[in-house]
Design an enzyme around this catalytic site. Structure first.
Site, PDB file in Angstrom:
ATOM      1  N   GLU A  80       0.825  -1.218   0.000  1.00  0.00           N
ATOM      2  CA  GLU A  80       0.000   0.000   0.000  1.00  0.00           C
ATOM      3  C   GLU A  80       0.858   1.266   0.000  1.00  0.00           C
ATOM      4  OE1 GLU A  80      -3.006  -0.344  -0.554  1.00  0.00           O
ATOM      5  OE2 GLU A  80      -3.592  -2.328   0.197  1.00  0.00           O
ATOM      6  N   CYS A 138      -7.123  -2.359   8.439  1.00  0.00           N
ATOM      7  CA  CYS A 138      -5.804  -2.363   7.799  1.00  0.00           C
ATOM      8  C   CYS A 138      -5.364  -0.934   7.500  1.00  0.00           C
ATOM      9  CB  CYS A 138      -5.837  -3.213   6.526  1.00  0.00           C
ATOM     10  SG  CYS A 138      -6.046  -4.967   6.930  1.00  0.00           S
ATOM     11  N   HIS A 162      -1.128  -5.919   1.940  1.00  0.00           N
ATOM     12  CA  HIS A 162      -2.334  -6.741   1.924  1.00  0.00           C
ATOM     13  C   HIS A 162      -2.027  -8.065   1.235  1.00  0.00           C
ATOM     14  CE1 HIS A 162      -5.818  -3.827   2.838  1.00  0.00           C
ATOM     15  NE2 HIS A 162      -6.027  -4.912   3.544  1.00  0.00           N
TER      16      HIS A 162
HETATM   17  N1  PCA Z   1      -8.018  -7.346   6.836  1.00  0.00           N
HETATM   18  C1  PCA Z   1      -8.973  -6.305   7.140  1.00  0.00           C
HETATM   19  C2  PCA Z   1      -8.879  -6.085   8.609  1.00  0.00           C
HETATM   20  C3  PCA Z   1      -8.065  -7.208   9.155  1.00  0.00           C
HETATM   21  C4  PCA Z   1      -7.510  -7.884   7.975  1.00  0.00           C
HETATM   22  O1  PCA Z   1      -6.699  -8.832   7.994  1.00  0.00           O
HETATM   23  C5  PCA Z   1      -8.734  -5.043   6.295  1.00  0.00           C
HETATM   24  O2  PCA Z   1      -8.334  -5.173   5.124  1.00  0.00           O
HETATM   25  O3  PCA Z   1      -8.963  -3.929   6.768  1.00  0.00           O
END
Ligand code: PCA
Length: 200
Positions: A80, A138, A162
């Site tokens: 990100e 996240c 991610h």
């Molecule tokens: N993914 C979620 C919250 C926790 C996770 O592992 C997100 O993308 O915000």
């Protein structure tokens, strides 16, 4: 030896596991490149995530805070670029600021393009730089760790990756119609990311 705080999240929503937690646990205590890894699992709850992360930052003085989370449906590792000053509760309408009067967006303090390239070239895994981390936990942990460093003039860098579902999880949890990557491969990808950011 510099310390890297590597955070993952607990399972949430429809999922019974979270590859981000498994990777943080797997790498906890290991040396990656020149860095010692401290793995930490965070609850998927606004405020509880930061309480645990800030305590670990105060305790461990990391040079890098790299946070991981699951983005079911992602086709590759997504590094990100930004966190936005917005939070949305799951299944609730509307978004509110994370920090009143905070900057609308904060830039991750790592080079997302370079990290994505390192994951592709050194771990042999698909990865790309990605715009921003959404508006759930996240995004929240990335915005908050960046803001905390600014607020207290701390010198650590902060970023977020991610992850897609793991293949193991996709099979165990009936998610095989969605894209997934083997957990061991994603561990290698995260190692490559850490090496890239922490080497000189
Ligand atoms: N993914 C979620 C919250 C926790 C996770 O592992 C997100 O993308 O915000």
């Amino acid at each position: 030896m510099p310390t890297v705080l590597l955070t993952g999240f607990e399972p949430f929503g429809e999922f019974k596991s979270n590859p981000s937690q498994q990777i943080a646990e797997r790498l906890d205590g290991q040396t990656v490149g020149e860095a010692r890894i401290v793995g930490l699992t965070l609850p998927v709850a606004f405020g509880e995530d930061t309480a645990r992360a800030f305590a670990a930052i105060a305790d461990r003085h990391p040079a890098l805070v790299l946070s991981l989370g699951l983005n079911a449906g992602a086709t590759c590792l997504e590094v990100e670029r930004f966190a936005v000053n917005l939070r949305a509760e799951a299944h609730a309408e509307g978004q509110t600021p994370i920090i009143a009067d905070g900057f609308a967006a904060l830039s991750a303090t790592l080079d997302a393009e370079r990290v994505a390239r390192a994951i592709r070239e050194r771990a042999g895994l698909p990865a790309q730089a990605h715009s921003y981390a959404g508006s759930y936990l996240c995004n929240h942990i990335l915005y908050q760790t960046l803001h905390y460093a600014q607020q207290w003039d701390l010198r650590y860098r902060a970023g977020f990756i991610h992850l897609p579902l793991s293949c193991e999880q996709a099979i165990a949890e009936g998610q095989w119609h969605r894209p997934s990557l083997p957990l061991d491969s994603m561990v290698m990808g995260v190692r490559a990311a850490i090496e890239e950011v922490t080497r000189g």
